[in-house]
Design a protein around this motif. Structure first.
Motif, short mmCIF file in Angstrom:
data_model
loop_
_atom_site.label_atom_id
_atom_site.label_comp_id
_atom_site.label_asym_id
_atom_site.label_seq_id
_atom_site.Cartn_x
_atom_site.Cartn_y
_atom_site.Cartn_z
N VAL A 168 1.18 -11.02 -1.17
CA VAL A 168 1.62 -9.63 -1.00
C VAL A 168 0.47 -8.73 -0.56
O VAL A 168 0.49 -7.53 -0.80
CB VAL A 168 2.27 -9.09 -2.29
CG1 VAL A 168 3.61 -9.75 -2.52
CG2 VAL A 168 1.37 -9.31 -3.51
N THR A 169 -0.55 -9.30 0.09
CA THR A 169 -1.68 -8.50 0.59
C THR A 169 -1.88 -8.76 2.08
O THR A 169 -2.83 -9.43 2.48
CB THR A 169 -2.98 -8.83 -0.18
OG1 THR A 169 -3.26 -10.23 -0.04
CG2 THR A 169 -2.84 -8.48 -1.65
N HIS A 196 -2.59 -6.58 4.60
CA HIS A 196 -3.33 -5.63 5.41
C HIS A 196 -4.78 -5.45 4.95
O HIS A 196 -5.04 -5.15 3.79
CB HIS A 196 -2.65 -4.26 5.38
CG HIS A 196 -1.34 -4.23 6.10
ND1 HIS A 196 -1.23 -4.49 7.45
CD2 HIS A 196 -0.08 -3.98 5.66
CE1 HIS A 196 0.04 -4.38 7.81
NE2 HIS A 196 0.75 -4.09 6.74
N TYR A 200 -5.87 -1.64 3.71
CA TYR A 200 -5.55 -1.16 2.37
C TYR A 200 -6.66 -1.45 1.37
O TYR A 200 -6.85 -0.70 0.41
CB TYR A 200 -4.23 -1.76 1.89
CG TYR A 200 -3.02 -1.02 2.44
CD1 TYR A 200 -2.44 0.03 1.74
CD2 TYR A 200 -2.50 -1.36 3.68
CE1 TYR A 200 -1.36 0.72 2.25
CE2 TYR A 200 -1.41 -0.67 4.21
CZ TYR A 200 -0.85 0.37 3.49
OH TYR A 200 0.22 1.07 4.01
N GLU A 212 -1.69 6.90 0.86
CA GLU A 212 -0.90 5.80 1.41
C GLU A 212 0.23 6.34 2.30
O GLU A 212 0.58 5.71 3.31
CB GLU A 212 -0.33 4.93 0.29
CG GLU A 212 -1.38 4.06 -0.39
CD GLU A 212 -0.78 3.04 -1.34
OE1 GLU A 212 -1.43 2.02 -1.60
OE2 GLU A 212 0.36 3.26 -1.82
N ALA A 244 0.76 5.45 6.28
CA ALA A 244 2.03 4.97 6.83
C ALA A 244 2.49 5.85 7.99
O ALA A 244 2.99 5.35 9.01
CB ALA A 244 3.10 4.94 5.74
N HIS A 298 2.86 -0.33 4.51
CA HIS A 298 3.69 -0.26 3.31
C HIS A 298 4.36 1.11 3.22
O HIS A 298 3.70 2.14 3.34
CB HIS A 298 2.83 -0.49 2.07
CG HIS A 298 2.18 -1.83 2.04
ND1 HIS A 298 2.90 -3.00 2.15
CD2 HIS A 298 0.88 -2.21 1.89
CE1 HIS A 298 2.07 -4.04 2.08
NE2 HIS A 298 0.85 -3.58 1.93
N GLY A 299 5.66 1.11 3.00
CA GLY A 299 6.40 2.35 2.89
C GLY A 299 6.82 2.95 4.21
O GLY A 299 7.49 4.00 4.23
N SER A 345 7.54 4.82 -2.13
CA SER A 345 7.38 3.70 -3.06
C SER A 345 7.93 4.10 -4.42
O SER A 345 7.81 5.25 -4.83
CB SER A 345 5.90 3.31 -3.18
OG SER A 345 5.70 2.41 -4.27
N PHE A 357 1.26 1.15 -3.61
CA PHE A 357 1.12 -0.27 -3.29
C PHE A 357 -0.24 -0.83 -3.72
O PHE A 357 -0.66 -1.89 -3.24
CB PHE A 357 1.33 -0.48 -1.78
CG PHE A 357 2.75 -0.26 -1.36
CD1 PHE A 357 3.68 -1.27 -1.44
CD2 PHE A 357 3.18 0.99 -0.91
CE1 PHE A 357 5.01 -1.06 -1.07
CE2 PHE A 357 4.49 1.22 -0.55
CZ PHE A 357 5.41 0.19 -0.62
#
Length: 462
Positions: free
Chosen positions: A15-16, A18, A21, A50, A54, A70-71, A95, A101
């Protein structure tokens, strides 16, 4: 499987995806410390930053292929984006988590030393370079402080988009950490990660790679590459990867077989009928004949033959295919050696456990004269009993006194019923996520649809 993956790919999880981030979270950590923010204020800052990331990432023609920010989907079509609304956790926000995230990345960021190892808060670690982070991402803090972000986000997309990190200072900073170069002491995790990246880079240099995990698996698990290629053979981690990749076929076979069985269960079915359904999918022969009819798992040069992927591409009924993969896995316990064997069968504490390759090898040998369909019926009884033991061991008493049992298969008076379906996917090896992070850090590129190592990547791995 998961323990081995964690050892071979430390600092990246499923789940990582990028690289940027990692830097964004480190920057927020420095800002929170510098401004002496409370935990609640740090959460708000993190979420606003974040959201800003996005938004700007939607205003750029991406130079490399990366997943969305994310998002980003939650904010799609909203312009201008009102920070106070978009950054709120829950419905209507980008989120649902108070920490945005960050949580999925936190363990990886601590493993890399970007955040304080062993901590639980958003605190800068020993490898976090505040000057570099501010030079690359300082404008994100300015955007996050605004009441809303509209069309002006386009002016920030070149320096701040996820896809431009590889050429920016924060991407170069992260690439040195991932590749284990630079000043400061290194750890065994750093060495394992560097060797994994070196092995991946060598595969990309010697193979045409479009599907990262699949092509990496077939190059390292099978054939002569790991033995005859000068670079791959020199890496201590290559054999361990071969064993792990081969074990993943075995684990995947059990998952597929169990999912198939669960999907066969109709309302209140006699347990014996489930065994009969599996038996009906198998050929009319003995266990020994079934095993002996399988293709050789060693090629003419004494290297592992790609039997498992060939079986998966065959026309055999699904449960028959998976049983064949399990039988090949059992055979490999006598063919692999050294680190490959150790990674394949696991450590001494678990290698003889039920459903392990060694366990399956013994059962196939002990039941060679048994009819394959009877063997399958017994296997179903073992799987059902195992599923019930695991579910009961994980069961919990609810506040209202009822018992919560985490199982999709229930048994009552010798009958079965299912309360859902089971997943049949393979265990995540993190290769795709590692590749995505390395693209974001400028070590790899996939702009043309084929994965390659960049010039900087080769320099870091030299």
């Amino acid at each position: 499987m998961l323990n081995m993956v964690d050892r071979l790919v430390p600092g990246v999880t499923t789940v990582t995806p990028h690289a940027r981030y990692y830097a964004v979270h480190a920057l927020v950590a420095h800002e929170a410390v510098g401004r002496d923010l409370s935990g609640k204020d740090t959460q708000e800052l993190l979420r606003r930053v974040e959201v800003a990331l996005a938004v700007v990432s939607t205003h750029h023609d991406h130079e490399v292929r990366l997943p969305k920010a994310h998002g980003q989907d939650a904010l799609a079509g909203v312009s201008p984006v009102v920070l106070a609304e978009a950054a709120q956790p829950g419905k209507g926000g980008y989120s649902s988590s108070p920490w945005g995230f960050w949580r999925p990345y936190s363990a990886s960021e601590r493993a890399l030393g970007i955040l304080e190892p062993g901590g639980s808060s958003l605190t800068p670690g020993p490898r976090s370079d505040e000057a570099v982070l501010r030079a690359s991402l300082g404008p994100l803090l300015e955007l996050a402080a605004q009441e809303e972000i509209g069309d002006e986000a386009a002016a920030f997309s070149d320096p701040l988009c996820l896809c431009t990190a590889g050429e920016a200072p924060d991407g170069q900073w992260l690439s040195t950490i991932l590749c284990g170069v630079g000043d400061g002491p290194t750890t065994p995790h750093d060495r394992d990660r560097r060797e994994t990246i070196s092995l991946l880079a060598r595969v990309l240099a010697t193979h045409q790679v479009e599907s990262l995990t699949q092509d990496f698996t077939e190059a390292v698990a099978f054939g002569e590459f790991g033995v005859t290629d000068e670079v791959a053979a020199s890496l201590s981690i290559t054999s361990a990867w071969q064993g792990l990749l081969l074990r993943n076929y075995v684990v995947g076979a059990w998952r597929r077989l169990w999912a198939w069985l669960v999907n066969q269960i109709e309302s209140f079915m006699p347990a014996e009928e489930l065994g009969d359904r599996l038996a009906a999918e198998l050929p009319n022969q003995t266990v020994g004949a079934f095993v002996d009819d399988l293709p050789s798992s060693i090629d003419g040069n004494g290297h592992t033959a790609p039997v498992e992927p060939a079986l998966r591409r065959s026309d055999w009924p699904s449960p028959c295919t998976e049983l064949a993969v399990l039988a090949i896995g059992a055979r490999r316990t006598k063919e692999l050696e050294g680190d490959s064997l150790r990674a394949f069968i696991g450590n001494e504490r678990i290698r003889d456990r039920e459903l392990s390759p060694l366990w399956m090898c013994r059962r196939l040998e002990e039941h060679r004269s048994q009819h394959l369909r009877d063997f399958a019926r017994e296997l179903v009884r073992i799987l059902l009993a195992r599923a019930q033991r695991i579910a009961l061991a994980k069961s919990q008493r609810r506040d209202d006194g009822s018992l919560w049992v985490p199982s999709r298969v229930r048994s009552r008076d010798g009958h079965l019923f299912a309360v859902g379906t089971e997943g049949s996917g393979d265990v995540g090896l993190r290769i795709d996520q590692l590749g995505s992070v390395l693209v974001g850090a400028g070590v790899l590129t996939n702009a043309t649809g084929h994965w390659k190592v960049t010039e900087r990547g080769w320099a870091l791995l030299a």
